[in-house]
Every structure is written in structure tokens, then in C-alpha cells.
Scaffold this motif. Structure first.
Motif, PDB file in Angstrom:
ATOM      1  N   ARG A   1       0.824  -1.196   0.000  1.00 51.89           N
ATOM      2  CA  ARG A   1       0.000   0.000   0.000  1.00 51.89           C
ATOM      3  C   ARG A   1       0.864   1.254   0.000  1.00 51.89           C
ATOM      4  O   ARG A   1       1.882   1.315   0.688  1.00 51.89           O
ATOM      5  N   LEU A   2       0.464   2.257  -0.778  1.00 52.79           N
ATOM      6  CA  LEU A   2       1.123   3.562  -0.831  1.00 52.79           C
ATOM      7  C   LEU A   2       0.229   4.557  -0.119  1.00 52.79           C
ATOM      8  O   LEU A   2      -0.954   4.690  -0.463  1.00 52.79           O
ATOM      9  N   ASN A   3       0.762   5.236   0.891  1.00 55.16           N
ATOM     10  CA  ASN A   3       0.024   6.240   1.651  1.00 55.16           C
ATOM     11  C   ASN A   3       0.626   7.612   1.396  1.00 55.16           C
ATOM     12  O   ASN A   3       1.839   7.785   1.466  1.00 55.16           O
ATOM     13  N   ILE A   4      -0.225   8.586   1.111  1.00 54.92           N
ATOM     14  CA  ILE A   4       0.235   9.952   0.861  1.00 54.92           C
ATOM     15  C   ILE A   4      -0.510  10.886   1.810  1.00 54.92           C
ATOM     16  O   ILE A   4      -1.735  10.822   1.925  1.00 54.92           O
ATOM     17  N   GLY A   5       0.257  11.751   2.473  1.00 57.98           N
ATOM     18  CA  GLY A   5      -0.320  12.718   3.398  1.00 57.98           C
ATOM     19  C   GLY A   5       0.273  14.091   3.186  1.00 57.98           C
ATOM     20  O   GLY A   5       1.096  14.298   2.295  1.00 57.98           O
ATOM     21  N   LYS A   6      -0.135  15.044   4.028  1.00 60.95           N
ATOM     22  CA  LYS A   6       0.358  16.409   3.907  1.00 60.95           C
ATOM     23  C   LYS A   6       1.868  16.500   4.103  1.00 60.95           C
ATOM     24  O   LYS A   6       2.540  17.269   3.437  1.00 60.95           O
ATOM     25  N   LYS A   7       2.404  15.714   5.019  1.00 65.98           N
ATOM     26  CA  LYS A   7       3.817  15.827   5.366  1.00 65.98           C
ATOM     27  C   LYS A   7       4.720  14.843   4.641  1.00 65.98           C
ATOM     28  O   LYS A   7       5.921  14.851   4.864  1.00 65.98           O
ATOM     29  N   GLY A   8       4.174  13.970   3.803  1.00 64.33           N
ATOM     30  CA  GLY A   8       5.034  13.029   3.088  1.00 64.33           C
ATOM     31  C   GLY A   8       4.295  11.789   2.632  1.00 64.33           C
ATOM     32  O   GLY A   8       3.067  11.742   2.636  1.00 64.33           O
ATOM     33  N   ALA A   9       5.068  10.788   2.258  1.00 56.00           N
ATOM     34  CA  ALA A   9       4.513   9.545   1.732  1.00 56.00           C
ATOM     35  C   ALA A   9       5.172   8.358   2.429  1.00 56.00           C
ATOM     36  O   ALA A   9       6.259   8.472   2.997  1.00 56.00           O
ATOM     37  N   SER A  10       4.490   7.205   2.378  1.00 52.59           N
ATOM     38  CA  SER A  10       5.043   5.980   2.939  1.00 52.59           C
ATOM     39  C   SER A  10       4.548   4.783   2.141  1.00 52.59           C
ATOM     40  O   SER A  10       3.550   4.855   1.436  1.00 52.59           O
ATOM     41  N   VAL A  11       5.289   3.689   2.277  1.00 50.46           N
ATOM     42  CA  VAL A  11       4.915   2.427   1.651  1.00 50.46           C
ATOM     43  C   VAL A  11       4.802   1.404   2.757  1.00 50.46           C
ATOM     44  O   VAL A  11       5.691   1.297   3.616  1.00 50.46           O
ATOM     45  N   ARG A  12       3.703   0.651   2.761  1.00 45.01           N
ATOM     46  CA  ARG A  12       3.455  -0.371   3.779  1.00 45.01           C
ATOM     47  C   ARG A  12       3.416  -1.743   3.117  1.00 45.01           C
ATOM     48  O   ARG A  12       2.752  -1.935   2.107  1.00 45.01           O
ATOM     49  N   VAL A  13       4.138  -2.703   3.723  1.00 41.09           N
ATOM     50  CA  VAL A  13       4.179  -4.075   3.231  1.00 41.09           C
ATOM     51  C   VAL A  13       3.687  -4.987   4.344  1.00 41.09           C
ATOM     52  O   VAL A  13       4.157  -4.881   5.472  1.00 41.09           O
ATOM     53  N   GLY A  14       2.742  -5.845   4.017  1.00 38.73           N
ATOM     54  CA  GLY A  14       2.285  -6.826   4.991  1.00 38.73           C
ATOM     55  C   GLY A  14       0.791  -7.038   4.926  1.00 38.73           C
ATOM     56  O   GLY A  14       0.047  -6.210   4.413  1.00 38.73           O
ATOM     57  N   PRO A  15       0.348  -8.162   5.472  1.00 32.58           N
ATOM     58  CA  PRO A  15      -1.082  -8.464   5.487  1.00 32.58           C
ATOM     59  C   PRO A  15      -1.791  -7.645   6.558  1.00 32.58           C
ATOM     60  O   PRO A  15      -1.145  -6.977   7.374  1.00 32.58           O
ATOM     61  N   LYS A  16      -3.103  -7.711   6.582  1.00 33.27           N
ATOM     62  CA  LYS A  16      -3.880  -6.999   7.588  1.00 33.27           C
ATOM     63  C   LYS A  16      -3.483  -7.513   8.968  1.00 33.27           C
ATOM     64  O   LYS A  16      -3.420  -8.716   9.196  1.00 33.27           O
ATOM     65  N   GLY A  17      -3.171  -6.614   9.856  1.00 33.19           N
ATOM     66  CA  GLY A  17      -2.787  -6.995  11.208  1.00 33.19           C
ATOM     67  C   GLY A  17      -1.291  -7.010  11.472  1.00 33.19           C
ATOM     68  O   GLY A  17      -0.881  -7.117  12.609  1.00 33.19           O
ATOM     69  N   ALA A  18      -0.477  -6.900  10.434  1.00 33.90           N
ATOM     70  CA  ALA A  18       0.975  -6.880  10.628  1.00 33.90           C
ATOM     71  C   ALA A  18       1.604  -6.153   9.453  1.00 33.90           C
ATOM     72  O   ALA A  18       1.086  -6.197   8.346  1.00 33.90           O
ATOM     73  N   GLY A  19       2.701  -5.478   9.693  1.00 33.29           N
ATOM     74  CA  GLY A  19       3.329  -4.808   8.562  1.00 33.29           C
ATOM     75  C   GLY A  19       4.600  -4.068   8.901  1.00 33.29           C
ATOM     76  O   GLY A  19       4.960  -3.892  10.056  1.00 33.29           O
ATOM     77  N   TYR A  20       5.240  -3.644   7.836  1.00 33.17           N
ATOM     78  CA  TYR A  20       6.482  -2.883   7.889  1.00 33.17           C
ATOM     79  C   TYR A  20       6.266  -1.649   7.024  1.00 33.17           C
ATOM     80  O   TYR A  20       5.888  -1.770   5.866  1.00 33.17           O
ATOM     81  N   THR A  21       6.469  -0.477   7.590  1.00 32.74           N
ATOM     82  CA  THR A  21       6.224   0.774   6.881  1.00 32.74           C
ATOM     83  C   THR A  21       7.517   1.560   6.766  1.00 32.74           C
ATOM     84  O   THR A  21       8.251   1.719   7.739  1.00 32.74           O
TER      85      THR A  21
END
Length: 92
Positions: A14-34
Motif C-alpha cells: 500500500r502507498l500512503n500519501i499525506g500532507k507531510k510526506g509519503a510511505s509504503v506499507r508491506v504486509g497483510p492486515k494486522g501486521a506490517g512494515y512501513t
């Protein structure tokens, strides 16, 4: 006012974009690495319960603190790597 937009790139990615920057999240629902502009984070939760754990790994580049890595950073990084491998083995 808050702004956040999330895009599903692939199952578990998943790619997340916000006002202060962006992030990428890897992992299934309930666990992950961002990985994002504010640093790296490992998280795990029990879906539907509200019970979870999140830990920041390392420091942001803008932090002017001591750069020595602590044991908790190594453990959180190891947990992140294990989560990524578990997710990839589940995916394939």
C-alpha cells in the motif's frame, strides 16, 4: 485539517500519501512494515480488537541525536524482516 490518501498497489502493498510526506506499507492486515518520510515502523495487531503494537525503527535523517543503534532497534528491524518474509511466503 488532516489529509491522507491510500492506494492499494498489490495485495499486501500500500502507498500512503499525506500532507507531510509519503510511505509504503508491506504486509497483510494486522501486521506490517512501513517505510516513509518520517522513518521506519513495524506494527502488529489483532484485527477487530483494537489491540496492537507499533515500534519505530532507527531515527529520521533530520534527527540530530546519537546515531548508535540500540538493541530495541535491532529487535524491531528483525521483526520487520520476519514479517516481510512471512508475508512473501504467504503470497507465493
Amino acid at each position: 485539517m488532516r489529509f491522507r490518501k491510500s492506494f492499494k498497489l498489490a495485495p499486501g502493498l500500500r502507498l500512503n500519501i499525506g500532507k507531510k510526506g509519503a510511505s509504503v506499507r508491506v504486509g497483510p492486515k494486522g501486521a506490517g512494515y512501513t517505510v516513509g518520510t518520517s522513518g521506519q515502523r513495524v506494527s502488529a495487531s489483532i484485527p477487530g480488537t483494537g489491540v496492537g503494537f507499533s515500534s519505530r525503527i532507527g531515527k529520521r535523517k533530520s534527527d540530530n541525536q546519537n546515531t548508535d543503534t540500540s538493541m530495541s532497534s535491532w529487535v524491531a528491524g528483525l521483526v520487520g524482516i520476519v514479517l516481510i518474509f512471512a508475508f512473501l511466503s504467504w503470497l507465493f
